[in-house]
Scaffold this motif. Sequence first.
Motif, short mmCIF file in Angstrom:
data_model
loop_
_atom_site.label_atom_id
_atom_site.label_comp_id
_atom_site.label_asym_id
_atom_site.label_seq_id
_atom_site.Cartn_x
_atom_site.Cartn_y
_atom_site.Cartn_z
N LEU A 253 2.29 -12.05 -7.04
CA LEU A 253 2.79 -12.57 -5.51
C LEU A 253 4.14 -12.58 -5.89
CD1 LEU A 253 0.45 -14.96 -4.06
CD2 LEU A 253 1.08 -12.71 -3.02
N ALA A 254 4.65 -13.25 -7.08
CA ALA A 254 5.89 -13.58 -7.24
C ALA A 254 6.87 -12.22 -7.18
CB ALA A 254 6.12 -14.34 -8.45
N ALA A 255 6.09 -11.25 -7.67
CA ALA A 255 7.00 -10.01 -7.85
C ALA A 255 7.05 -9.42 -6.57
CB ALA A 255 6.46 -9.11 -9.09
N HIS A 256 5.88 -9.43 -5.81
CA HIS A 256 5.68 -8.71 -4.64
C HIS A 256 6.67 -9.38 -3.49
CE1 HIS A 256 1.50 -7.10 -5.79
NE2 HIS A 256 2.44 -6.45 -6.51
N LEU A 257 6.76 -10.51 -3.59
CA LEU A 257 7.45 -11.37 -2.55
C LEU A 257 9.02 -10.88 -2.46
CD1 LEU A 257 7.68 -13.44 -0.36
CD2 LEU A 257 8.07 -15.38 -2.12
N ALA A 258 9.38 -10.74 -3.79
CA ALA A 258 11.01 -10.61 -4.13
C ALA A 258 11.30 -9.13 -3.84
CB ALA A 258 11.18 -10.95 -5.60
N ALA A 259 10.18 -8.18 -4.11
CA ALA A 259 10.56 -6.83 -3.74
C ALA A 259 10.32 -6.60 -2.30
CB ALA A 259 9.51 -5.83 -4.37
N LEU A 260 9.53 -7.52 -1.62
CA LEU A 260 9.32 -7.32 -0.20
C LEU A 260 10.56 -7.58 0.76
CD1 LEU A 260 7.53 -6.64 2.26
CD2 LEU A 260 6.45 -8.78 1.96
N GLY A 308 7.39 -9.76 12.48
CA GLY A 308 6.82 -8.86 12.06
C GLY A 308 5.94 -9.67 11.15
N LEU A 309 5.08 -8.51 10.51
CA LEU A 309 3.81 -8.90 9.89
C LEU A 309 3.60 -7.93 8.59
CD1 LEU A 309 1.36 -10.83 9.01
CD2 LEU A 309 0.09 -9.49 10.59
N VAL A 310 3.53 -8.70 7.56
CA VAL A 310 3.18 -7.69 6.31
C VAL A 310 1.84 -8.20 5.67
CG1 VAL A 310 3.57 -6.73 4.18
CG2 VAL A 310 5.58 -7.14 5.83
N THR A 311 0.81 -7.54 5.70
CA THR A 311 -0.48 -7.91 4.99
C THR A 311 -1.20 -6.65 4.38
OG1 THR A 311 -2.54 -8.93 5.58
CG2 THR A 311 -1.90 -7.30 7.22
N ASP A 312 -2.40 -7.04 3.96
CA ASP A 312 -3.05 -5.97 3.35
C ASP A 312 -4.35 -5.58 4.05
OD1 ASP A 312 -4.24 -8.35 2.53
OD2 ASP A 312 -3.29 -8.11 0.44
N TYR A 313 -5.42 -6.53 3.83
CA TYR A 313 -6.76 -6.36 4.36
C TYR A 313 -7.30 -7.71 5.31
CZ TYR A 313 -6.42 -3.57 0.15
OH TYR A 313 -6.06 -2.75 -1.08
N SER A 314 -6.42 -8.50 5.29
CA SER A 314 -6.60 -9.95 5.95
C SER A 314 -7.13 -9.48 7.56
CB SER A 314 -5.38 -10.59 5.90
OG SER A 314 -5.59 -11.93 6.61
N SER A 315 -7.83 -10.20 8.10
CA SER A 315 -8.27 -10.16 9.56
C SER A 315 -7.23 -10.60 10.28
CB SER A 315 -9.59 -11.01 9.58
OG SER A 315 -9.24 -12.37 9.43
N PHE A 330 0.70 -3.41 3.06
CA PHE A 330 1.04 -3.38 1.73
C PHE A 330 -0.16 -3.57 0.91
CE2 PHE A 330 2.11 -5.93 -2.37
CZ PHE A 330 2.31 -4.87 -3.23
N THR A 331 -0.67 -2.25 0.44
CA THR A 331 -2.11 -2.23 -0.47
C THR A 331 -1.75 -1.62 -1.59
OG1 THR A 331 -2.39 -0.17 0.85
CG2 THR A 331 -3.01 -1.98 1.86
N PRO A 332 -1.50 -2.43 -2.77
CA PRO A 332 -1.13 -1.79 -4.12
C PRO A 332 -2.52 -1.32 -4.73
CG PRO A 332 -0.87 -4.12 -3.94
CD PRO A 332 -1.11 -3.64 -2.55
N ASP A 333 -3.77 -2.13 -4.27
CA ASP A 333 -5.11 -1.73 -5.00
C ASP A 333 -5.69 -1.17 -4.01
OD1 ASP A 333 -5.03 -3.95 -3.36
OD2 ASP A 333 -6.19 -5.17 -4.56
N GLY A 352 -0.18 0.70 11.57
CA GLY A 352 1.15 0.40 10.82
C GLY A 352 1.27 1.38 9.55
N PRO A 353 2.53 1.26 9.29
CA PRO A 353 2.70 2.15 7.96
C PRO A 353 1.82 1.47 6.67
CG PRO A 353 4.79 1.14 8.51
CD PRO A 353 3.68 0.92 9.63
N VAL A 354 1.36 2.19 5.78
CA VAL A 354 0.64 1.54 4.66
C VAL A 354 1.32 2.16 3.44
CG1 VAL A 354 -1.56 1.71 3.47
CG2 VAL A 354 -1.46 2.11 5.95
N HIS A 355 1.47 1.39 2.50
CA HIS A 355 2.23 1.58 1.32
C HIS A 355 1.74 0.77 0.24
CE1 HIS A 355 5.67 3.91 3.15
NE2 HIS A 355 5.62 2.94 4.29
#
Length: 831
Positions: A253-260, A308-315, A330-333, A352-355
Motif C-alpha cells: 500500500l505504501a508504494a502504491h499510495l506514493a505512485a498514485l 474521484g475514486l481509485v479502487t480495485d474490486y471493492s463494492s 488499479f488492479t495490479p493482481d 472506468g480505465p483499468v491499469h
Amino acid sequence: MVLSFPVRRARTAAHRLKRAVDAERIAFWRSRPVRSDQVLYESFAGNGVLCNPEAIFRHLIDDPAYAHLRHIWVIADDAAVARFRAEFQGHPRVSFVRRGSASYRQALAVSGWLVNNATFPSWFGKREGQVYLNTWHGTPLKLMGFDMPDGAVQSANTLRNFLMSDYLLAANPFMAETMYESAYRLTNVYPGTIIEEGYPRIDRQRLDAAAEAAVRAELEASGVALDGKPIVLFAPTWRGSSFDDPEDNVDELAAHLAALQAGVGAERVVVLKTHQIVHAHAANRPELARSLAPNTIPTNVLLGIADGLVTDYSSIFFDYLATGRPIAFFTPDAELYSSGRGTYMPLDTLPGPVHADPAEAGRALRDLLAAGADPHPQYASWAERFTPFEDGGATARVVDIVFGGARDGYRARPSANDGRKRLLVYLGGMKPNGITTSALNLLGALDHEKYDVTALLPKRKLAVDPMTQARIPAEVRQVFRIGGMNGSKAVHLRRRIDDWRSSPRRPGEEAWHERMWNAEWMRVLGHSHYDWVADFSGYGPLFTSLLLHSGAGGGSPTKHAIWLHNEMVADRERMIDGRARMRRSLGAVFSLYAEYDQLVSVSHQLTELNRVELAEYAPADSFRTVRNFPDVEHVSRGMLRPLGELLEPDEPVPAWFDAMQADEGDLRWFVTVGRLSPEKNHARLIRSFLTVRAAHPEARLLIIGGGPLHEQLEQQIADAGAQDVAFLTGALGNPHALLAASDCFVLSSLYEGQPMVLLEAAICGLPIVSTSFGSVFGALPEGSIRIVDQEDDALAAGMTAFLDGDVPPATLDVDRYRADVMAELEALLED
C-alpha cells in the motif's frame, strides 16, 4: 513459548468454564421477553457506526414516528467507541455494547429489531418476536457464496444468517438475483422479503457544504494534510488469506499510495481508505498514517466529498456511480485475483480505465477530472444498471417497509421460486465409508432440474473430508450446522438423559422440548422450508430429532424419511471391545421411527427383515426400499489412477505397495473393502485366507479400511507370521485402483445393508465371493456372486473355487440397475 501440561490443562478448564458461563447467560436472556421497542445495530463485526445500519439508525432517531424506539450499537473498536461517545453521550435513547461482552449477548437475545450488514456469531438464533434485517455491505463485483472457490464452507455462517433474516436488502436487481438468489442459493428456500429500494448508505453521500466541511475537518484532525485541496479517495479491497496477510498488504500500500499521488498530481490529495481488516496495520505506518482516513468515518461520507475514486474490486465503486464522478481501477493482481477469487464482470468492461500500474491509474483519473473531459464510455450504462433507485430516499423507503410494514407501491418481494420440489438430506459425518459413498451417489443421481436439493452437514474440525465434500454435486446447496445449541445446561441434561434412556421426547410432546428444537432449527436452517426431509445417516438422535422439527420454518407439511443402512437391531447390539456402543443411541433413534413417514432400507431383503424386527417401533407400511446407486464414473476414474497416487507424500512406502510392485503376474490377490469393525468379521477372512494360502502360496490378501479393530487384526496377522502375504492398507479415499489391480473380491460380513462395495467390485469386473447374509441375495443379478455359509471352511472353499477358475467375473447391467433404483427413489419422493 511451550506451556507445561498443568498450565495448558488449567487454561483449557478456564476456557471451558467461561464458555459454560456464557452459554448460561445466553440461555437466561433468551428466556426473557423480547423488547419490541429496542433496535440493535451491528456493522462489520462492531467496527463502528457505519454502512447501511448507520443510515437507518440516523433516520430512525430523527423520525418522530419512531420516537419510542431505543437504539443499541455493537462496537468493538476503541476509536469507534470514542467517536460514538463524542456524538451520542447523554442521548436518552442511544447506547452501545462491546461486541462479545455479556451485555452484547443480552442485547442480541432480547432486542426486537436486529440490523446487521454482515453476520451475527454462530451461537445466535433468531427468536420468535425478533425482526432481522440484513443489509449486507455492497453490490458484489467479486464472486460470492457458492460461486467462490470452496464457497460452501466459506459461506456457512453468512448463509445461516440470510436464512434467518426476515428482510434482505439489495441495492439493485443484480444484487438480489445474482448474489442472494443465485450465489447464496436462496431461490425456493428463503421465504422472507427481498427489498430492492436502493441502499441507505448511498443516501449518506449527499452532503451539504457544512457537512462536507465537517468531514474535511475530521480528516485533518486525524493527521491527513488536505491543505484546502480536493481529494481523491483510494479504496483498495482486502484480498483475503488466499493472497496476502495484512502486513504484506500494508507494505504494498505504501508504494502504491506514493505512485498514485504522483499520477494524480499535486493539485489533489489522495486519501487512503483501507478495508476494515487492514486499517489497524496501516495506522501504525507513518508513511500511511498521514493519508489514512479514520476507520470511524463512514465510507459513503468519504465518497460524498471525493472528486474521484481509485479502487480495485471493492463494492464501493457501485455506490460511487450515484455521484456521477469518475472512477479509475488499479488492479495490479488482476490475473491472480480473477483465477483465485473471480469476478462477475470482466475487468475490461468496468466503468472506468483499468491499469496495473498505480501511477498510470492516477494519470487516467486526472485526465477524467480535467475540465471538459468526456465521461468514461461505460459509465452511464453501469450507473443505470446498478444505481437505478438512488434518489436520496432509499433509507426512508427501507424504514417504511421494515419498521412501518408498508408494501403497496414498494419494491419488496419474496425470493424466486422455480417450482422444483425442495429436498433436505442430512448426509451424516461424511467419513470415508459406505454410507457416505451411498449418499454422494444418491445426490449425483437426482434430477436437479426437478428437485432443489440441500445437503445438511456437520461443521466441526476435521468432520468433513475436503476430498469427500468435493464430490457433492455443484447443484446441491450445502448448509452446515455450526456452533452449538442454545439452552441451559439443565435443559440439555434432560435431553441427554432422555437419549441415554433411549426415549427422547417426540415433537409436540412437551413445551420445553418443542422450544429447544424449534430454536435449533431456526439457528441452523432459519426460515427455510422443505417438502421432503431425509436423515440419510440414521445413527444419532441429534439430527434425527432436529429434522423432525423442519416445520419450524413454516410452510406446507413435510414428508420425513430415515435410512436404515443395515439390519438395525443387529447394529444396535454390535459389540466393540466388549461394549454395545450403539445400544443407547440407536435405541433413541428407534423410538423416533414412528414420527417418520418413510423408513428406507437399501435392499428388498433388508426391508423385510427390518419390518419384522422393528415392528414395535413403526407401522409396517412405512418400511420402503431404495437400493444404493453406484457412481460408475467415479469408480471408472479411480480404476485408472496409478497405485503410487494412493500413497501419502513423505510417508514410508507400505509393504503392500512393495509387494504389488514386485508382482510379476504370478500372484493372486484377494481384496476386501470395509470398516474394521465386528460385523465385517475380518478375523474370519484372515483365518480363511491362511487356510487357502497353505495350499496356494501364490495367494495374497489386501484389507482396505480403517476402524477400531485395526490393532487387533494387525496382531492376528503378526501372530500367524503372515505380514508378507496379508496386508492392512488403512482407509483409502479412492480404493478403486487397488480393486482394479486385484483378482478377486471377498466379503466376510455377518450382516450388511446393501454393500456398495459389491456394486463397485462388479463395475471393476472382479469375481466375488461372499458369506451369506440377508441382503447379499439380490444385491447383484443371480449367479454374479459365489455365496457361501457363515463358516471359516466355507469361505476358504469359496476362495479356493476362484483360484480353481470356478468363480467367473461378476456382471452388472448398470443402466438397467440405475433405472430400477431411480424408479424406487422417484416413488419415494412423489409419495
